[in-house]
Design a protein around this motif. Structure first.
Motif, PDB file in Angstrom:
ATOM      1  N   VAL A  73       3.750  52.153  36.326  1.00  0.00           N
ATOM      2  CA  VAL A  73       4.329  51.130  36.633  1.00  0.00           C
ATOM      3  C   VAL A  73       5.088  49.962  35.472  1.00  0.00           C
ATOM      4  O   VAL A  73       4.463  49.963  34.393  1.00  0.00           O
ATOM      5  N   GLU A  74       6.194  49.730  35.839  1.00  0.00           N
ATOM      6  CA  GLU A  74       7.149  48.929  34.792  1.00  0.00           C
ATOM      7  C   GLU A  74       7.321  47.476  35.583  1.00  0.00           C
ATOM      8  O   GLU A  74       7.789  47.153  36.777  1.00  0.00           O
ATOM      9  N   ASP A  75       6.728  46.552  34.823  1.00  0.00           N
ATOM     10  CA  ASP A  75       6.807  45.127  35.582  1.00  0.00           C
ATOM     11  C   ASP A  75       7.869  44.141  34.709  1.00  0.00           C
ATOM     12  O   ASP A  75       7.970  44.219  33.395  1.00  0.00           O
ATOM     13  N   LYS A  76       9.030  43.653  35.462  1.00  0.00           N
ATOM     14  CA  LYS A  76      10.009  43.014  34.897  1.00  0.00           C
ATOM     15  C   LYS A  76       9.965  41.720  35.421  1.00  0.00           C
ATOM     16  O   LYS A  76      10.255  41.472  36.893  1.00  0.00           O
ATOM     17  N   SER A  77       9.922  40.555  34.732  1.00  0.00           N
ATOM     18  CA  SER A  77       9.855  39.349  35.428  1.00  0.00           C
ATOM     19  C   SER A  77      11.042  38.310  35.368  1.00  0.00           C
ATOM     20  O   SER A  77      11.418  37.570  35.700  1.00  0.00           O
ATOM     21  N   GLY A  78      12.115  39.091  34.672  1.00  0.00           N
ATOM     22  CA  GLY A  78      13.444  38.432  34.553  1.00  0.00           C
ATOM     23  C   GLY A  78      14.641  39.422  34.588  1.00  0.00           C
ATOM     24  O   GLY A  78      14.478  40.233  35.220  1.00  0.00           O
ATOM     25  N   SER A  79      15.721  39.092  33.763  1.00  0.00           N
ATOM     26  CA  SER A  79      16.876  39.881  33.865  1.00  0.00           C
ATOM     27  C   SER A  79      16.707  41.352  33.217  1.00  0.00           C
ATOM     28  O   SER A  79      15.835  41.323  32.374  1.00  0.00           O
ATOM     29  N   MET A  80      17.764  42.044  33.622  1.00  0.00           N
ATOM     30  CA  MET A  80      17.863  43.383  33.191  1.00  0.00           C
ATOM     31  C   MET A  80      19.238  43.730  32.682  1.00  0.00           C
ATOM     32  O   MET A  80      19.933  44.249  33.760  1.00  0.00           O
ATOM     33  N   THR A  81      19.701  43.121  31.633  1.00  0.00           N
ATOM     34  CA  THR A  81      21.292  43.143  31.342  1.00  0.00           C
ATOM     35  C   THR A  81      21.317  43.960  30.040  1.00  0.00           C
ATOM     36  O   THR A  81      22.653  43.799  29.623  1.00  0.00           O
ATOM     37  N   GLY A  82      20.368  44.197  29.147  1.00  0.00           N
ATOM     38  CA  GLY A  82      20.555  44.512  27.985  1.00  0.00           C
ATOM     39  C   GLY A  82      20.732  46.170  27.798  1.00  0.00           C
ATOM     40  O   GLY A  82      20.039  46.842  28.933  1.00  0.00           O
ATOM     41  N   ASP A  83      20.932  46.460  26.631  1.00  0.00           N
ATOM     42  CA  ASP A  83      21.181  47.964  26.355  1.00  0.00           C
ATOM     43  C   ASP A  83      19.487  48.558  26.471  1.00  0.00           C
ATOM     44  O   ASP A  83      19.334  49.736  26.936  1.00  0.00           O
TER      45      ASP A  83
END
Length: 396
Positions: A73-83
């Motif tokens: 499981v991978e939790d992302k709470s914000g943006s995904m814009t980086g390398d």
């Protein structure tokens, strides 16, 4: 790139937190909201990583069954814009394609920005591995609930630190007063004696006056006599600190390090050293201020110090409370200027405007000593009982 929804409740909930704190709070919140731990998912050990051509991959949570099948499981709470976001998705494709990871759930928040490359990689994983990859989009309403549940698992700001800081401030004030008193006493001992008129000297010591009249007229002889009674010259170099001064500085340094160490993981090692350096500079400046206040102007006799007013316990308490409030306000301003988060300021007791709780250090010390003596007495009683049982056992 996706467009965000700035300024809503979810953004306001997270705006005063750093990235590391956001990630930890979000992971704890999703754990409670989706019941991850109850479903067998937990944070993997630091050593569990999976090799890929792009580098090692480690997931926020994972579950490994008896046969070695891995579900992450991978939790992302914000943006995904980086390398880094792009590389992680490329690593995920390699692990899913090789069967190293059996299933992956990617959780993102509705409306948070994603770069074009990231969106293409997510869409490709969902298209090519529909049974192995799940992209779970969380509504911003649910995201606020998750954030609130994560905050509930954060350490309470009402920790032991405020009381420890209060004791340190009181100890620091006592040390300052002791230094001031010692400086006053030293200053009084070195005050030069007032010059006396010749007639007054004759009245006080006529024998000495007659001896002066019989003094030889040879100026070289007079100079030699004066040299014998002349006090030794004082070295102009800065004197080394006395053992007592070194002991005070070492104790102050130990107290400062203890306070900083209690912050645990909230400060990095460079930040801790920076705080310690600031505290040392403040103590040195304080000593310089005391020395300047007590040093008389050149060529002028020091004035007689005013009498020290008699202090009552009530005055002591009021003065200590006033100093504690002022120091807390100064610390709050310094913390804001240093960019500390509201969470750390809360742990340091700087967010509240309530009067600080005053601690009777002497009473606490007496209580601790009483507890220690009671513990020693109980230990001796147990040892005595044990010896009696052993004696009865041998005699039997």
């Amino acid at each position: 790139m996706d467009t965000a929804m700035p300024g809503d409740g979810y953004d306001r909930d997270r705006e005063d937190f750093r990235n590391n704190d956001r990630g930890r709070i979000w992971e704890n919140g999703t754990d409670r909201f989706f019941r991850d731990r109850e479903n067998g998912y937990d944070k993997p050990p630091q050593s569990r990583q999976y090799w890929t051509p792009e580098g090692y991959r480690r997931y926020d949570k994972e579950r490994v069954d008896d046969k070695g099948h891995v579900r992450g499981v991978e939790d992302k709470s914000g943006s995904m814009t980086g390398d880094n976001d792009r590389k992680e998705l490329e690593k995920d494709r390699f692990l899913l394609e090789r069967g190293i990871v059996d299933h992956l759930v990617l959780r993102t928040v509705e409306g948070e920005p994603k770069s074009k490359e990231v969106r293409e990689l997510i869409d490709g994983l969902a298209r090519d591995y529909p049974d192995k990859f799940t992209h779970q989009i969380i509504s911003r309403c649910d995201a606020r609930e998750i954030w609130a549940r994560g905050l509930e698992r954060e350490p309470s700001p009402q920790l032991e630190l405020p009381s420890v800081g209060e004791q340190a401030r009181l100890q620091k004030e006592r040390q300052r007063e002791a230094r001031e008193q010692a400086a006053r006493e030293a200053r009084l001992h070195v005050q030069p004696a007032q010059k006396k008129e010749p007639q007054q000297r004759e009245r006080e010591n006529p024998a000495k006056s007659e001896a002066l009249e019989r003094e030889p007229l040879d100026p070289h002889a007079r100079e030699s006599e004066r040299d014998k009674t002349k006090p030794p010259a004082v070295a102009s170099e800065r004197p080394e600190p006395t053992p007592k001064a070194r002991e005070v500085r070492e104790r102050e340094e130990a107290q400062a390090r203890e306070m900083v160490d209690r912050l645990g993981g909230y400060l990095s090692d460079p930040q801790k050293e920076q705080v310690l350096a600031v505290l040392r500079q403040e103590r040195d400046n304080e000593r310089k201020d005391i020395a300047l206040e007590l040093k008389p102007p050149r060529g002028q006799e020091p004035p007689t110090p005013p009498p020290i007013p008699q202090r009552t316990p009530q005055h002591e308490h009021e003065n200590a409370l006033t100093r504690a409030i002022q120091e807390r306000n100064n610390a709050r301003a310094a913390a804001k200027e240093a960019g500390l988060s509201r969470e750390i300021m809360g742990i340091l007791g700087l967010n509240s405007d309530d009067p600080p709780k005053m601690i009777d250090v002497d009473h606490a010390g007496m209580h601790a000593e009483s507890e220690r003596e009671h513990s020693i007495h109980q230990k001796r009683e147990r040892e005595r009982s044990e010896r009696e049982r052993e004696g009865r056992h041998r005699s039997g």
